[in-house]
Scaffold this motif. Structure first.
Motif, PDB file in Angstrom:
ATOM      1  N   LEU A 191      -0.084  14.000  -7.696  1.00 40.92           N
ATOM      2  CA  LEU A 191       0.003  13.246  -6.444  1.00 40.92           C
ATOM      3  C   LEU A 191      -0.511  11.825  -6.684  1.00 40.92           C
ATOM      4  O   LEU A 191       0.075  10.842  -6.211  1.00 40.92           O
ATOM      5  N   GLY A 192      -1.606  11.749  -7.424  1.00 41.21           N
ATOM      6  CA  GLY A 192      -2.164  10.436  -7.747  1.00 41.21           C
ATOM      7  C   GLY A 192      -1.211   9.616  -8.590  1.00 41.21           C
ATOM      8  O   GLY A 192      -1.006   8.430  -8.355  1.00 41.21           O
ATOM      9  N   VAL A 193      -0.609  10.267  -9.562  1.00 40.62           N
ATOM     10  CA  VAL A 193       0.347   9.574 -10.427  1.00 40.62           C
ATOM     11  C   VAL A 193       1.511   9.038  -9.596  1.00 40.62           C
ATOM     12  O   VAL A 193       1.899   7.866  -9.724  1.00 40.62           O
ATOM     13  N   GLU A 194       2.051   9.880  -8.736  1.00 38.27           N
ATOM     14  CA  GLU A 194       3.191   9.465  -7.912  1.00 38.27           C
ATOM     15  C   GLU A 194       2.815   8.300  -7.006  1.00 38.27           C
ATOM     16  O   GLU A 194       3.576   7.341  -6.842  1.00 38.27           O
ATOM     17  N   PRO A 236       5.148   4.151   1.986  1.00 38.07           N
ATOM     18  CA  PRO A 236       5.539   5.307   1.182  1.00 38.07           C
ATOM     19  C   PRO A 236       4.354   6.254   1.023  1.00 38.07           C
ATOM     20  O   PRO A 236       3.203   5.845   1.161  1.00 38.07           O
ATOM     21  N   SER A 237       4.645   7.498   0.713  1.00 39.20           N
ATOM     22  CA  SER A 237       3.545   8.439   0.541  1.00 39.20           C
ATOM     23  C   SER A 237       3.886   9.486  -0.512  1.00 39.20           C
ATOM     24  O   SER A 237       5.045   9.775  -0.777  1.00 39.20           O
ATOM     25  N   ALA A 238       2.842  10.011  -1.113  1.00 41.95           N
ATOM     26  CA  ALA A 238       2.986  11.120  -2.058  1.00 41.95           C
ATOM     27  C   ALA A 238       2.170  12.280  -1.518  1.00 41.95           C
ATOM     28  O   ALA A 238       0.953  12.186  -1.397  1.00 41.95           O
ATOM     29  N   VAL A 263       7.495  10.975  -1.282  1.00 43.82           N
ATOM     30  CA  VAL A 263       7.584  11.882  -2.419  1.00 43.82           C
ATOM     31  C   VAL A 263       6.824  13.159  -2.074  1.00 43.82           C
ATOM     32  O   VAL A 263       5.643  13.098  -1.725  1.00 43.82           O
ATOM     33  N   ALA A 264       7.489  14.296  -2.126  1.00 46.01           N
ATOM     34  CA  ALA A 264       6.814  15.565  -1.838  1.00 46.01           C
ATOM     35  C   ALA A 264       6.876  16.440  -3.079  1.00 46.01           C
ATOM     36  O   ALA A 264       7.957  16.728  -3.591  1.00 46.01           O
ATOM     37  N   LEU A 265       5.729  16.830  -3.569  1.00 40.05           N
ATOM     38  CA  LEU A 265       5.651  17.633  -4.789  1.00 40.05           C
ATOM     39  C   LEU A 265       5.518  19.118  -4.446  1.00 40.05           C
ATOM     40  O   LEU A 265       4.827  19.480  -3.493  1.00 40.05           O
ATOM     41  N   PRO A 266       6.139  19.977  -5.233  1.00 42.11           N
ATOM     42  CA  PRO A 266       6.072  21.416  -4.966  1.00 42.11           C
ATOM     43  C   PRO A 266       4.661  21.966  -5.139  1.00 42.11           C
ATOM     44  O   PRO A 266       3.894  21.484  -5.967  1.00 42.11           O
ATOM     45  N   ALA A 319       0.830  -1.198   0.000  1.00 42.17           N
ATOM     46  CA  ALA A 319       0.000   0.000   0.000  1.00 42.17           C
ATOM     47  C   ALA A 319       0.866   1.250   0.000  1.00 42.17           C
ATOM     48  O   ALA A 319       2.058   1.198   0.322  1.00 42.17           O
ATOM     49  N   VAL A 320       0.250   2.347  -0.401  1.00 44.59           N
ATOM     50  CA  VAL A 320       0.901   3.651  -0.302  1.00 44.59           C
ATOM     51  C   VAL A 320      -0.127   4.664   0.191  1.00 44.59           C
ATOM     52  O   VAL A 320      -1.330   4.444   0.096  1.00 44.59           O
ATOM     53  N   MET A 321       0.371   5.763   0.711  1.00 43.50           N
ATOM     54  CA  MET A 321      -0.500   6.832   1.165  1.00 43.50           C
ATOM     55  C   MET A 321      -0.473   7.942   0.120  1.00 43.50           C
ATOM     56  O   MET A 321       0.563   8.181  -0.503  1.00 43.50           O
ATOM     57  N   VAL A 322      -1.596   8.624  -0.008  1.00 44.74           N
ATOM     58  CA  VAL A 322      -1.597   9.781  -0.890  1.00 44.74           C
ATOM     59  C   VAL A 322      -2.216  10.962  -0.150  1.00 44.74           C
ATOM     60  O   VAL A 322      -3.146  10.789   0.631  1.00 44.74           O
TER      61      VAL A 322
END
Lengths: 338, 338
Positions: free
Chosen positions: B299-302, B159-161, B321-324, B146-149
């Motif tokens: 975010l969804g893509v990541e 992992p998380s985005a 993963v942190a997006l600007p 699983a991952v978090m978004v």
DNA sequence: TTGTAAGCGTTATCAA
DNA sequence: TTGATAACGCTTACAA
């Protein structure tokens, strides 16, 4: 996944045969098994953390307890409420839903449809109905269970759950008439959608019966962009321009908002605007949007029910459920200034 | 469904063994079979309208090529873009997604989680992360992929985005400072969410470093209603009330819009308001909302990519993963009038 | 009430 | 390169 405990392990622990475990754990057959064997099985299952494998079950029973929801675009705000309505009805009955988008592309629609078919979904809910050769037509020909929501399938006799669009348009036109407007425009959606035709026809009828001037502009899509384009066309009419607009949906209305503002005009002073659907947050727009409220969630519920009925009876009846709509008057309509 | 043609029929028509049909039709094994047997099989399959049964395949291969997306509420406008981002990445790779809602209810979350587990999903994307005992914690303990978004799992090392929320808040505070505001409020989301803490902490830090007065009000939820309640509390402060508000998200900002208007005040004259997320149509609000744009689709893509990576490598690496993000200045912020 | 065993439509292993 | 055969995990006649 890390699931390695099956019915066999449970059977061993409970000291019974796998078949008995199956019967004990299945609500439909649990009364075929002695009450304390059942308890023993249950205990064993819990102890081992047994999780049924519904894929194996589905293979055997030829029913996946899943459905596919095919819509153009989840980010079109009318769809989330519909999807939630569908799920509110289905999850309680043990179904899960695949949600897929087509972006209005027939090729993508075909692809996702086939992919869900491979996944053995028990049925479909289409939010993508249109006239012409369609996936829905093909599905119907193949005897696949499905229903339409929001639109109908353009000739394909699947059941559908839609709003009473004609009533809504009529109410909108009458509202504008009562405010004093004498010339009204309509942005019609693409002709391939049943909603577009129903709304445009209702618009014509309402204007004619009230003796109003009318102009209809066909928008290329139900989108903000298409609304801008249509508005440009509308505003280009000049002094003869209608004083009010009934947009085919809220997104088209929003496009009109943009164009009106860009042209240095103001809504509702220079142009009254009515939307359609009452999408979430329509009341927070600038100005708050007068629009026709469609019970989107309920549309989803009805569609789900129609599908359930179909899955249970194994017959596709051509039922059309039409839910009442309601004009919500807010700030985008006013007495005409010219 | 009305699918009655299986691999066996195709085999018979092509005059080969079922095993050969399987090999011929599976991209991974198609080169194990003679090129014209393959052609013959393909022709037979097409002729019969053969559709693979991925449920049977899944049973054998122990992989369903499905994932579960668990979110609080699809009608919260930040989720549709996220879901579409996820699907844009996954459908091309042959996955389909179950989308389910929890309404923030832990019991419902548990139920849908178990139900998807029974359906043998290969992994989960959680949009529901929070501290305390959680489904995510349990899933992690069971070795489930699983991952978090959007949020992290509150201590669970999935992992998380997420967005670079702190940057966004800092930009918002600086923007207000530059406009001349000297006392700023923050509506913090529920403390159980990582986003709430990150944003509140960033708010504190930014205010302190700029020498601004600050007040933080914790909202009970990320909703319009909670925003109204928090605003009531804020406006009750009276003359000492801050001249600007950084809301924890756009919905809270919208709640503030309502309360401000009801109190006979106007935004931005009496209160400048900044939102967070740049939800769809935020630019169409009254007034257009100044907010922090979060790349929701990305975010969804990541998140999808992180999950794919996990499914392929069979290892759960704790990658964040942190997006600007970006401050988008619109009409809800202005020079303070007091 | 429980056990037996076949079979759902695939894929995978092993031979041929 | 292809065929034979045994699974995969469950449900369901049928028998006991």
């Amino acid at each position: 996944m890390a699931d390695r405990v099956g019915i066999a392990e449970v059977a061993k622990l409970a000291g019974v045969h796998p078949g008995t475990v199956s019967r004990a754990l299945n609500p439909k057959t649990e009364d075929q098994v002695n009450v304390d064997t059942r308890a023993r099985v249950r205990r064993a299952a819990k102890q081992l953390g047994y999780t049924a494998n519904s894929i194996a079950r589905g293979l055997r029973t030829n029913s996946s307890m899943t459905i596919g929801i095919i819509i153009p675009d989840l980010t079109n705000p009318i769809f989330p409420p519909i999807v939630r309505g569908v799920e509110s009805c289905l999850t309680g009955r043990g179904y899960s839903a695949f949600v897929v988008n087509t972006d209005g592309d027939a090729g993508i629609e075909r692809t996702v449809f086939e992919s869900l078919l491979q996944r053995q979904v028990d049925g479909f809910i289409f939010g993508t109905g249109h006239t012409g050769p369609s996936v829905a037509a093909d599905a119907y020909a193949r005897g696949i269970h499905a229903v339409m929501v929001n639109r109908d399938a353009g000739g394909v006799p699947y059941p559908s759950a839609v709003g009473m669009d004609a009533d809504g348009i009529q109410a909108a036109v009458r509202h504008l008439h009562d405010l004093g407007h004498r010339s009204i425009a309509h942005f019609a959606g693409p002709a391939a959608f049943s909603t577009s035709r129903v709304r445009a026809d209702a618009f014509r009828a309402a204007c004619d019966s009230l003796g109003l001037e009318r102009v209809i502009i066909e928008a290329g899509a139900y989108s903000v962009e298409a609304g801008k384009a249509a508005s440009a066309e509308l505003l280009a009419i000049g002094p003869q321009c209608p004083t009010a607009l009934v947009a085919g949906n809220d997104l088209l209305a929003l496009g009109a908002y943009h164009s009106v503002r860009e042209a240095g005009l103001v809504c509702p002073d220079d142009l009254s605007i009515v939307g359609f659907n009452d999408m979430p947050f329509a009341e927070d727009f600038l100005p708050p949007l007068t629009t026709v409220r469609v019970p989107l969630f309920d549309l989803g519920v009805e569609a789900a029910q129609l599908l359930l009925d179909q899955l249970e009876t194994k017959t596709i009846r051509n039922i059309q459920v039409a839910l009442p709509v309601e004009l919500v008057v807010r700030g985008s309509t006013a007495v005409p200034r010219r």
